[in-house]
Write a protein that holds these residues in place. Structure first.
Motif, PDB file in Angstrom:
ATOM      1  N   THR A  16      -2.584  -1.778   1.527  1.00  0.00           N
ATOM      2  CA  THR A  16      -1.551  -0.743   1.518  1.00  0.00           C
ATOM      3  C   THR A  16      -1.354  -0.183   0.114  1.00  0.00           C
ATOM      4  OG1 THR A  16      -0.535  -1.795   3.420  1.00  0.00           O
ATOM      5  CG2 THR A  16       0.841  -0.265   2.175  1.00  0.00           C
ATOM      6  N   ASP A  39      -0.790   0.408  10.841  1.00  0.00           N
ATOM      7  CA  ASP A  39      -0.291  -0.968  10.846  1.00  0.00           C
ATOM      8  C   ASP A  39       1.143  -0.987  11.367  1.00  0.00           C
ATOM      9  OD1 ASP A  39       0.360  -3.585  10.421  1.00  0.00           O
ATOM     10  OD2 ASP A  39      -0.108  -3.599   8.277  1.00  0.00           O
ATOM     11  N   ASN A  43       4.164  -0.562   6.302  1.00  0.00           N
ATOM     12  CA  ASN A  43       4.424  -0.639   4.854  1.00  0.00           C
ATOM     13  C   ASN A  43       4.052   0.649   4.125  1.00  0.00           C
ATOM     14  OD1 ASN A  43       3.314  -4.070   4.832  1.00  0.00           O
ATOM     15  ND2 ASN A  43       5.392  -3.295   4.997  1.00  0.00           N
ATOM     16  N   ASP A 135      -4.543   3.547   6.622  1.00  0.00           N
ATOM     17  CA  ASP A 135      -4.199   2.140   6.369  1.00  0.00           C
ATOM     18  C   ASP A 135      -4.284   1.389   7.696  1.00  0.00           C
ATOM     19  OD1 ASP A 135      -3.452  -0.115   4.984  1.00  0.00           O
ATOM     20  OD2 ASP A 135      -1.309   0.358   4.912  1.00  0.00           O
TER      21      ASP A 135
HETATM   22 MG   LIG Z   1      -0.693  -3.519   4.492  1.00  0.00          MG
END
Ligand SMILES: [Mg+2]
Ligand SMILES: Nc1ncnc2c1ncn2[C@@H]1O[C@H](COP(=O)(O)OP(=O)(O)O)[C@@H](O)[C@H]1O
Length: 258
Positions: A16, A39, A43, A135
């Motif tokens: 991230t 994800d 984050n 991500d």
């Molecule tokens: Mg991450």
């Protein structure tokens, strides 16, 4: 439009962080960047200032909602943020697997195979962005596989430690399969991440890693990096002598992302 995935089936390796720095770096260069957070821990979304209750990414992938319903602006007062759009994540991302099963015949009709869904959706918006940065969650699941099928390149942050290096083999096997079947042009780069070069054992592991693979310049384990995320300020904005800025400048140069 170039699609770059940051992935590793291991968690806590700096994926991230890499996405955040890359998204900001490319936007600062003036590129139109789409950040996609796949994800469920979201984050990247929160680092870009966006917290949402319920992501519609699964519905977008299977074709039930249009892209305009899931793309949003990012929050931040720096000028380069105007070049960034985000597809944000939330806990609801965990419903993806269930939805894919429920919509199996629809998916087959649209994309042929579920692995191709993200690629199909990105093709529909390829004129709107110069770069897509994805991500991914820390597992070899649908999200990572779909991203590999849709990408030009996967950046793999790896710590210079035994378990990380073992886990890399599994990821590289998957990479090879996708390259042979769905995406012959897929490239990879292994990025030593969160390295403490003062430790002998890490230097040794790094040496071993570079015997098996072509690795990029390393990103060190630095207080700068934690500060960067906490302040939501990318390292390129840090002082010239900042170690974080130095490491990332060398990394982007080596990858031709400058
Ligand atoms: Mg991450
Ligand atoms: N180069 C670095 N130096 C110091 N801390 C880092 C560095 N890269 C990431 N971190 C910190 O380590 C933790 C895990 O990083 P993160 O990017 O969230 O990993 P992942 O996405 O792979 O789970 C975070 O708290 C992050 O701020």
């Amino acid at each position: 439009m170039k699609v770059i995935t940051v992935g590793n089936n291991k968690g806590g390796v700096g994926k991230t962080m890499q996405c955040f720095q890359l998204v900001c770096h490319l936007a600062h260069l003036g590129h139109r960047v789409l950040a996609i957070d796949l994800d469920s821990q979201a984050n990247l979304s929160s680092t870009l200032g966006v917290n949402i209750q319920r992501t519609l990414i699964p519905e977008w992938l299977i074709g039930d909602v249009g892209v305009e319903e899931i793309v949003c602006d990012v929050e931040g007062d720096h000028d380069f943020y105007k070049n960034v759009k985000l597809i944000a994540s939330s806990r609801h991302m965990a419903n993806l697997a269930k939805l894919l099963i429920l919509s199996e015949s629809e998916v087959r009709k649209n994309a042929g195979r579920k692995e191709r869904l993200l690629k199909l959706r990105l093709q529909q918006i390829q004129d709107q962005f110069d770069y897509v940065v994805i991500d991914t969650p820390p597992m070899l699941g649908d999200e990572l596989i779909m991203s590999l099928v849709a990408s030009n390149k996967i950046l793999i942050p790896t710590q210079a430690q035994d378990y990380s290096i073992d886990g890399l083999e599994e990821l590289m096997d998957t990479f090879e399969i996708i390259k042979e079947t769905e995406n012959p042009g897929l490239e990879f780069a292994i990025i030593p991440s969160m390295v403490n070069p003062r430790r002998k054992i890490e230097r040794q592991r790094l040496e071993e890693l570079s015997q098996s693979f072509n690795v990029t310049p390393m990103i060190r384990n630095l207080v700068d990096m934690q500060e960067s995320v906490a302040l939501r300020k990318p390292v390129f904005m840090f002082a010239k002598n900042s170690k974080g800025k130095t490491d990332y400048t060398a990394l982007w140069d080596s990858l031709g992302l400058n």
